[in-house]
Structure formats: structure tokens, C-alpha cells
Design a protein around this motif. Structure first.
Motif, PDB file in Angstrom:
ATOM      1  N   HIS A  90     -14.047  22.795 -25.500  1.00 23.99           N
ATOM      2  CA  HIS A  90     -13.454  23.673 -26.511  1.00 23.99           C
ATOM      3  C   HIS A  90     -12.330  22.993 -27.273  1.00 23.99           C
ATOM      4  CE1 HIS A  90     -15.027  26.519 -23.340  1.00 23.99           C
ATOM      5  NE2 HIS A  90     -15.753  26.782 -24.425  1.00 23.99           N
ATOM      6  N   VAL A  91     -12.414  23.079 -28.586  1.00 20.81           N
ATOM      7  CA  VAL A  91     -11.350  22.578 -29.453  1.00 20.81           C
ATOM      8  C   VAL A  91     -10.389  23.707 -29.798  1.00 20.81           C
ATOM      9  CG1 VAL A  91     -12.956  20.887 -30.413  1.00 20.81           C
ATOM     10  CG2 VAL A  91     -12.533  23.012 -31.639  1.00 20.81           C
ATOM     11  N   GLY A  92      -9.184  23.313 -30.185  1.00 17.68           N
ATOM     12  CA  GLY A  92      -8.260  24.255 -30.790  1.00 17.68           C
ATOM     13  C   GLY A  92      -8.466  24.195 -32.298  1.00 17.68           C
ATOM     14  N   ASN A  93      -7.439  23.930 -33.019  1.00 14.24           N
ATOM     15  CA  ASN A  93      -7.575  23.804 -34.472  1.00 14.24           C
ATOM     16  C   ASN A  93      -7.593  22.331 -34.864  1.00 14.24           C
ATOM     17  OD1 ASN A  93      -7.875  24.725 -37.063  1.00 14.24           O
ATOM     18  ND2 ASN A  93      -5.753  25.359 -37.349  1.00 14.24           N
ATOM     19  N   ALA A  94      -7.969  22.077 -36.105  1.00 11.72           N
ATOM     20  CA  ALA A  94      -7.925  20.727 -36.673  1.00 11.72           C
ATOM     21  C   ALA A  94      -7.510  20.850 -38.128  1.00 11.72           C
ATOM     22  CB  ALA A  94      -9.288  20.042 -36.552  1.00 11.72           C
ATOM     23  N   VAL A 131      -5.542  23.750 -18.451  1.00 12.61           N
ATOM     24  CA  VAL A 131      -5.775  24.914 -19.314  1.00 12.61           C
ATOM     25  C   VAL A 131      -7.188  24.841 -19.895  1.00 12.61           C
ATOM     26  CG1 VAL A 131      -3.339  25.248 -19.941  1.00 12.61           C
ATOM     27  CG2 VAL A 131      -4.805  23.751 -21.343  1.00 12.61           C
ATOM     28  N   GLU A 132      -7.621  25.952 -20.451  1.00  9.03           N
ATOM     29  CA  GLU A 132      -8.903  26.015 -21.154  1.00  9.03           C
ATOM     30  C   GLU A 132      -8.851  27.111 -22.222  1.00  9.03           C
ATOM     31  OE1 GLU A 132     -11.621  25.248 -22.253  1.00  9.03           O
ATOM     32  OE2 GLU A 132     -12.555  23.693 -21.060  1.00  9.03           O
ATOM     33  N   PHE A 133      -9.979  27.257 -22.951  1.00  9.51           N
ATOM     34  CA  PHE A 133     -10.193  28.304 -23.952  1.00  9.51           C
ATOM     35  C   PHE A 133      -9.070  28.376 -24.989  1.00  9.51           C
ATOM     36  CE2 PHE A 133     -12.498  30.381 -20.229  1.00  9.51           C
ATOM     37  CZ  PHE A 133     -13.747  29.947 -20.646  1.00  9.51           C
ATOM     38  N   PRO A 134      -8.775  27.295 -25.703  1.00  9.37           N
ATOM     39  CA  PRO A 134      -7.739  27.360 -26.736  1.00  9.37           C
ATOM     40  C   PRO A 134      -8.136  28.283 -27.883  1.00  9.37           C
ATOM     41  CG  PRO A 134      -8.922  25.274 -26.844  1.00  9.37           C
ATOM     42  CD  PRO A 134      -9.388  25.959 -25.601  1.00  9.37           C
ATOM     43  N   TYR A 174       0.875  27.402 -33.641  1.00 11.48           N
ATOM     44  CA  TYR A 174       0.750  27.950 -32.290  1.00 11.48           C
ATOM     45  C   TYR A 174      -0.680  27.866 -31.779  1.00 11.48           C
ATOM     46  CZ  TYR A 174       5.301  29.807 -33.505  1.00 11.48           C
ATOM     47  OH  TYR A 174       6.608  29.938 -33.913  1.00 11.48           O
ATOM     48  N   LEU A 175      -0.794  27.586 -30.485  1.00 14.54           N
ATOM     49  CA  LEU A 175      -2.084  27.530 -29.807  1.00 14.54           C
ATOM     50  C   LEU A 175      -1.946  28.301 -28.499  1.00 14.54           C
ATOM     51  CD1 LEU A 175      -4.853  26.081 -30.322  1.00 14.54           C
ATOM     52  CD2 LEU A 175      -4.073  24.345 -28.694  1.00 14.54           C
ATOM     53  N   TYR A 176      -2.929  29.147 -28.219  1.00 14.31           N
ATOM     54  CA  TYR A 176      -2.926  29.959 -27.005  1.00 14.31           C
ATOM     55  C   TYR A 176      -4.024  29.454 -26.080  1.00 14.31           C
ATOM     56  CZ  TYR A 176      -0.404  32.851 -30.312  1.00 14.31           C
ATOM     57  OH  TYR A 176       0.485  33.292 -31.269  1.00 14.31           O
ATOM     58  N   THR A 177      -3.712  29.261 -24.814  1.00 10.62           N
ATOM     59  CA  THR A 177      -4.687  28.825 -23.828  1.00 10.62           C
ATOM     60  C   THR A 177      -4.537  29.701 -22.584  1.00 10.62           C
ATOM     61  OG1 THR A 177      -3.198  27.241 -22.752  1.00 10.62           O
ATOM     62  CG2 THR A 177      -4.477  26.443 -24.642  1.00 10.62           C
ATOM     63  N   VAL A 178      -5.469  29.529 -21.637  1.00 10.39           N
ATOM     64  CA  VAL A 178      -5.333  30.239 -20.360  1.00 10.39           C
ATOM     65  C   VAL A 178      -5.422  29.241 -19.219  1.00 10.39           C
ATOM     66  CG1 VAL A 178      -6.178  32.431 -21.240  1.00 10.39           C
ATOM     67  CG2 VAL A 178      -7.802  30.827 -20.267  1.00 10.39           C
ATOM     68  N   ASP A 185       3.766  25.596 -28.777  1.00 11.10           N
ATOM     69  CA  ASP A 185       4.326  25.382 -30.112  1.00 11.10           C
ATOM     70  C   ASP A 185       4.023  23.936 -30.470  1.00 11.10           C
ATOM     71  OD1 ASP A 185       5.965  24.784 -32.330  1.00 11.10           O
ATOM     72  OD2 ASP A 185       7.420  26.317 -31.753  1.00 11.10           O
ATOM     73  N   GLN A 186       3.054  23.735 -31.364  1.00 13.07           N
ATOM     74  CA  GLN A 186       2.613  22.384 -31.686  1.00 13.07           C
ATOM     75  C   GLN A 186       3.566  21.657 -32.620  1.00 13.07           C
ATOM     76  OE1 GLN A 186      -2.093  22.516 -31.766  1.00 13.07           O
ATOM     77  NE2 GLN A 186      -1.243  24.295 -32.818  1.00 13.07           N
ATOM     78  N   ARG A 187       4.574  22.371 -33.105  1.00 15.43           N
ATOM     79  CA  ARG A 187       5.567  21.737 -33.972  1.00 15.43           C
ATOM     80  C   ARG A 187       6.680  21.112 -33.155  1.00 15.43           C
ATOM     81  NH1 ARG A 187       7.491  25.496 -38.632  1.00 15.43           N
ATOM     82  NH2 ARG A 187       5.256  25.221 -39.102  1.00 15.43           N
ATOM     83  N   ASP A 188       7.216  21.858 -32.174  1.00 15.25           N
ATOM     84  CA  ASP A 188       8.340  21.310 -31.406  1.00 15.25           C
ATOM     85  C   ASP A 188       7.956  20.888 -29.990  1.00 15.25           C
ATOM     86  OD1 ASP A 188       8.220  23.607 -29.804  1.00 15.25           O
ATOM     87  OD2 ASP A 188       9.958  24.558 -30.727  1.00 15.25           O
ATOM     88  N   GLY A 189       6.680  21.098 -29.610  1.00 16.12           N
ATOM     89  CA  GLY A 189       6.222  20.652 -28.296  1.00 16.12           C
ATOM     90  C   GLY A 189       6.535  21.590 -27.159  1.00 16.12           C
TER      91      GLY A 189
END
Length: 432
Positions: free
Chosen positions: A254-258, A325-328, A341-345, A354-358
């Protein structure tokens, strides 16, 4: 001994039920008016499909309206494999309608589609009754991925099909009105399990990874083959050749965003498995778990980023965390564009990155936690202004958990009338 894929959190339920006026803790936002549907494998009583991925698809649905949880129901998707025991491969070849339809459920152009990557989608009604297979007027002659991507600006649906024989990978595009308007082959060296892909504003992003099909294996005929190599491909959406970037051996379900950054590079975030992490997972869900492997070493992906630079032909690879983690998921209004933002479980938690500040936030749920589907609030001004919906199961009870996506705080919880087995993917279908 009962295999893992028929026991514990994965154990199937034996029947279909309906329940009304479900108990709610907290307060459901009245704006959440629609249906939450989730798909997953659920073999019939007495069946052993041989692998978690091979069980018949069962949809679980919850109807929310005006701050109430009106109903829950679950239904098997009545495919040809379910109603006729039709073989996927028979004397006349592959039957793309003889599938399980067990992986995802989406809505496009007014149709609700249950998806599995091995064949055709199946249309279902808003009450989860099966309508039948969909081939878009006979134009779809390959399988359809369970992870299509809908462009939020054009309404087009981008997807692909992969197969055992050439062409191994084919890209397709549906118009916003549901017409199949484009199909083209993407050349790859051989048949691999291509579960997901990504779409940016101008490109399609492919994962050509070493989980390879071999007919002679039988059963679930895929296995890791180092010799195949690992590559990420970038194809212009408007047409043109695919450019391939060699990457370290890995697998991605599973990918998140691109997106494309300011320098024209492709940025891709995904849940990445090394071979060492993948092997115990694949063994467990296929009923071949090595008893010498501790349960804690069950195999988990970690969030990873690739930055693909067309100017140099080099892919930069970096882990973004060490947590399994999985299912982004993310705010799909930003699909293909830079998102923060990316949500995973994790097993018993929702994890927000938070993909901007880590940074990251962790919200323990107290049970086996399903994919967290993001639902944007009407008129939202912030990317994370909305809710997360996830089915959480503890023991013999399940609930639909509603969290505030901004801080992962509780909003409401709907008690479901039965345990919902761990499954795959779902969607929020807003009232139309």
C-alpha cells in the motif's frame, strides 16, 4: 490445527445479519450522513481457502444519518465463484468474473464496486445486494486493481490490471461518467503481484517488485525472488515511455500519497517491507508460519519515502519511522498533490504522521484496528479537518470508531451487533 487465517482476529463469521438503531457512545456529527462500507475475506462455514487472500468477499456496512446509526448489515459478494463455484482458470481460460471481490469497495459515477485485483469488479447496491460483474461495456478485458485512484480535479478514475501472461501490466482510465476511455500496456519483465500504484498531477507511478508468479507453485503462486530485482517506474499520464528507477529489494502492498516537488522530482510515501519483514507475514496469512518464529516477529511494514529525480535517474530512499504500520490513508482531495498528513494503523493504534515536520501522534484503540478512512468536513479550511472511521475489534465485540482527524481524540463509537473479522479496505459513501 486451525490456520492463522481462520482464527483469532481473522476468523470468519458464519452468516449474514441485519441490525437497527445501533448504540452510540459520544455524539455522531450530523454531517456524517451516508454509509461506511468495508470489505474483507470471509470463507463460508467449513471452507478453507488455503490463504487469507482467497476467502470470499464479505461487505460490512453501517448507515449513519442525522446523528444516528440506523443499521448494520453484512453480505457476501455473490460472484460466480460464490454462487456457482466457478473456477478462475478453466478449460476455456481465465474467467475474470469467477473471483472473490474481497479487497475494497468504492463508488464511481454512481456505481458501488466491490474490488479484487484478480478479476472484474462487482457492482452492489447501497443495501449491499450484488448486481453483477462490470466490464464497462465489454471494454475491460483485464483484471482491475483494488486500488484505483480518482483524480479530485477531473473526476477520472485511474487504475490498472495485472496478469499471469502478457501483457503483464495494463493501465486504464475511466471518465468521470464511468466510460473506459483509455487502455495501454506498461511493459514489465514478468508477472508479479502489483497490488497498488500511485498517481501524481502528471505521472503514473509503478511498483515492479520481486513477488513473482510461477504457475508450477500452485495454491497462492507468488513468492519472493531476489533475482527479479526491484524498480519504480514513472509514466507520463499524457502518454510516453516509462522511466525506471532501481531501488533496494522490497515489497509494498500500500502506498500513501505521491506528488511532484518544486524541483520536478517524484515523491512517494509507502508502507515498505524488507524480505526479512515480509517472510513471516506471508507465511502466517498462508498458513505456513514457522513455529520457531516468535509471534512478535510477525512481519510489519515501516513508512518509507522514495524521491525519484528524473534529472539524475537516481532514487533516494529513506525510512520515515521504525514503527510497524500499514494501510496508509490521507485526505484524498489532495491525491497527486503534496499533502502534509498521513494516517496509518498499527495492531492496536492509529498513527498520524506530519510529513512536513516529521512528527507523529499515536492513539491507542484497545483492539485490532482496521484501516482509518479519512472523511473531510464540509467547508474545511485545514487538510486534517474531518474524521477518521475505523472498525476496532476486541475479543468478540466490534465498534465503528470515529476520531477527530486533527488530534485523534474520540468523537463517537458505534457498537456493532457482532464481531467484524479483520479485513482490508473501506470507503465512506456520502449521501448523494
Amino acid at each position: 490445527m486451525t490456520p492463522d487465517y481462520l482464527s483469532g482476529a481473522l476468523a470468519p463469521v458464519p452468516d449474514e445479519i441485519d441490525a437497527h438503531d445501533l448504540p452510540v457512545a459520544g455524539e455522531l456529527p450530523e454531517e456524517l450522513t451516508g454509509r461506511y462500507f468495508r470489505n474483507g475475506p470471509n470463507p463460508r462455514p467449513g471452507e478453507d481457502p488455503g490463504h487469507w487472500f482467497a476467502g470470499h468477499g464479505m461487505l460490512h456496512g453501517v448507515r449513519l444519518r442525522d446523528g444516528r446509526a440506523e443499521w448494520y448489515r453484512n453480505r457476501w459478494v455473490r460472484t460466480k465463484a460464490f454462487t456457482e463455484d466457478a473456477p478462475f482458470v478453466g478449460e476455456t481460460g481465465v474467467d475474470l468474473a469467477a473471483v472473490t471481490a474481497n479487497t475494497h469497495v468504492i463508488r464511481h459515477s454512481g456505481r458501488i464496486l466491490a474490488l479484487v485485483e484478480s478479476g472484474l469488479p462487482y457492482e452492489v447496491t447501497p443495501e449491499l445486494d450484488t448486481v453483477g460483474p462490470v466490464d464497462f461495456g465489454g471494454r475491460l478485458t483485464t483484471a482491475m486493481t483494488a486500488h484505483p485512484k480518482q483524480d479530485p480535479l477531473t473526476g477520472e478514475l485511474h487504475f490498472f490490471g495485472y496478469g499471469f501472461f502478457p501483457p503483464y501490466l495494463t493501465y486504464h482510465r475511466l471518465s468521470a461518467t464511468g466510460e473506459l476511455v483509455e487502455s495501454r500496456e506498461i511493459e514489465v519483465p514478468g508477472p508479479t503481484m502489483t497490488h497498488d500504484f500511485a498517481v501524481t498531477e502528471h505521472h503514473l507511478v509503478w511498483l515492479d517488485l520481486p513477488l513473482v508468479f510461477r504457475l508450477e507453485r500452485g495454491g497462492m503462486p507468488y513468492a519472493w525472488e531476489d533475482d527479479y530485482g526491484a524498480r519504480i517506474g514513472v509514466t507520463p499520464r499524457a502518454g510516453g515511455p516509462t522511466r525506471w528507477f532501481e531501488v533496494d529489494p522490497c515489497y509494498v502492498f500500500h502506498v500513501g500519497n505521491a506528488w511532484e516537488d518544486a524541483h520536478g522530482r517524484i515523491v512517494l510515501n509507502a508502507a515498505r517491507y524488507t524480505r526479512e519483514r515480509f517472510a513471516p507475514l506471508w507465511g502466517r496469512i498462508g498458513g505456513e508460519q514457522d513455529p520457531a518464529v516468535p509471534a512478535a516477529a510477525s512481519g510489519a511494514a515501516v513508512l518509507h519515502r522514495w524521491t525519484l529525480d528524473p534529472a539524475t535517474g537516481v532514487a533516494k530512499e529513506e525510512p520515515l519511522d521504525d514503527r510497524g504500520v500499514e494501510f496508509p490513508t490521507f485526505n484524498e482531495g489532495l491525491l497527486g498533490r503534496e499533502s502534509r498528513y498521513l494516517y496509518t494503523v498499527a495492531d492496536d493504534a492509529v498513527v498520524k504522521y506530519d510529513q512536513r515536520d516529521g512528527g507523529s501522534q499515536v492513539r491507542k484503540t484497545g483492539g485490532d484496528t482496521g484501516e482509518a478512512v479519512f472523511v473531510p468536513a464540509a467547508g474545511a479550511t485545514g487538510e486534517d479537518e474531518g474524521w477518521l472511521l475505523s472498525v476496532v475489534t476486541a475479543g468478540d465485540s466490534s465498534r465503528l470508531l470515529v476520531l477527530d482527524a486533527r488530534d485523534l481524540s474520540d468523537v463517537a463509537s458505534v457498537r456493532l451487533p457482532r464481531r467484524v473479522p479483520a479485513g482490508f479496505h473501506g470507503s465512506w459513501l456520502e449521501e448523494q
